[in-house]
Design an enzyme around this catalytic site. Structure first.
Site, mmCIF file in Angstrom:
data_model
loop_
_atom_site.group_PDB
_atom_site.id
_atom_site.type_symbol
_atom_site.label_atom_id
_atom_site.label_comp_id
_atom_site.label_asym_id
_atom_site.label_seq_id
_atom_site.Cartn_x
_atom_site.Cartn_y
_atom_site.Cartn_z
ATOM 1 C CG ASP A 45 -0.338 -0.133 2.531
ATOM 2 O OD1 ASP A 45 0.902 -0.140 2.607
ATOM 3 O OD2 ASP A 45 -1.079 -0.229 3.526
ATOM 4 C CB THR A 46 4.567 1.674 -0.356
ATOM 5 O OG1 THR A 46 4.616 0.472 -1.138
ATOM 6 C CG2 THR A 46 5.096 1.398 1.030
ATOM 7 C CG ASP A 84 0.648 -4.263 1.935
ATOM 8 O OD1 ASP A 84 1.118 -5.301 2.431
ATOM 9 O OD2 ASP A 84 1.278 -3.194 1.873
ATOM 10 C CE LYS A 112 3.353 -5.934 3.688
ATOM 11 N NZ LYS A 112 2.888 -4.759 4.488
ATOM 12 C CD GLU A 114 0.777 -1.760 7.673
ATOM 13 O OE1 GLU A 114 0.573 -0.916 8.575
ATOM 14 O OE2 GLU A 114 1.153 -1.444 6.527
ATOM 15 C CD GLU A 181 7.953 -0.116 7.593
ATOM 16 O OE1 GLU A 181 8.134 1.027 7.127
ATOM 17 O OE2 GLU A 181 6.923 -0.778 7.383
#
Length: 264
Positions: A45-46, A84, A112, A114, A181
């Site tokens: 999602d960057t 993501d 993925k 978070e 991270e």
């Protein structure tokens, strides 16, 4: 390169060979990266910051993730595709299951997520339904407003121990990979030793390395590269050469060097 599978990735960890991951958002780069030998392509999602120009990942919609996953799938040449779950798309196991199905149908081979151990039930539900999960811990950009900015995590012993316990609980819940991270080198190493599944991060101690593709190529809107970034285009004639240089540096252990790592 043969098609990369979870079994292949686990075997890399077992024999101590570093795993390579780069973000990827389109078909052309998917072909370039996978053909060069990058094992994992992350539709992160960057893209909200890199492609859309936002100042965080929060505005990214699930529709954006599905679209870019479809693009990467079309250009991929054997790389393992991870996508993501974007902000507020996995707030319940049911929602995560519905949204993960869309990403898998678009071409992802893993999703993925978070967050902390409160997501363990979600991980269990996804795994039970045939969806492999990578758990993203440490600095989680979707929680940037809670953290008060993009800050290094796990510098004190209490927080470090909590992250290790979180990784263990995610593995017990069924996660098949951890991405960590912004943590110190020693914590990355401790996390890799604490679980049997691959741990991807930035630092000599983790099982593999990840960079944002555009950072690796020396491209930035701000013109200022983060501490953990190295420009692999320097000295190379083309993108393929830069990607191969990145792979060789990760596999050979020269990247990341200490100057790219976070202090204790």
């Amino acid at each position: 390169m043969p098609s990369i599978t979870l079994t292949y990735l686990k075997n890399l960890k077992q024999r101590g060979e570093k795993i390579t991951m780069l973000t990827c958002y389109d078909a052309t780069f998917a072909h370039e990266l996978s053909t060069a030998g990058v094992e994992m392509l992350l539709i992160g999602d960057t893209l909200g910051m890199i492609l859309q120009g936002h100042d965080s990942t929060l505005p990214v919609r699930l529709e954006d993730m599905v679209y870019h996953t479809t693009c990467v799938k079309r250009g991929n040449n054997g790389g393992f595709i991870i996508a993501d779950l974007s902000f507020m798309t996995c707030s319940s196991p049911e929602q995560a299951l519905h949204n993960s199905a869309q990403l898998m149908q678009a071409g992802a081979q893993m999703v993925k997520i978070e967050g902390g151990e409160w997501l363990c039930d979600t991980v269990h539900q996804l795994t039970r339904n045939g969806i492999p999960v990578c758990a993203h811990i440490g600095l989680t950009p979707q929680s940037v407003n809670v953290f008060g900015g993009f800050k290094v995590q796990g510098r004190d012993s209490k927080q470090a121990e909590a992250l290790i316990e979180t990784a263990k609980k995610f593995e017990q819940a069924g996660a098949v990979m951890v991405l960590v991270e912004a943590v110190p080198v020693s914590l990355g190493k401790a996390l890799s030793e604490a679980v049997s599944i691959p741990v991807i991060g930035i630092g000599p101690g983790t099982d593999g390395q990840v960079l944002v593709l555009h950072d690796m190529l020396g491209l930035s809107i701000t013109g200022k590269a983060p501490k953990f970034v190295k420009n692999f285009m320097r000295g190379e004639e083309n993108i393929q050469g830069a990607v191969k240089s990145y792979i060789a540096a990760v596999k050979g252990g020269s990247f990341p060097a200490l100057e790219q790592c976070y202090s204790e």
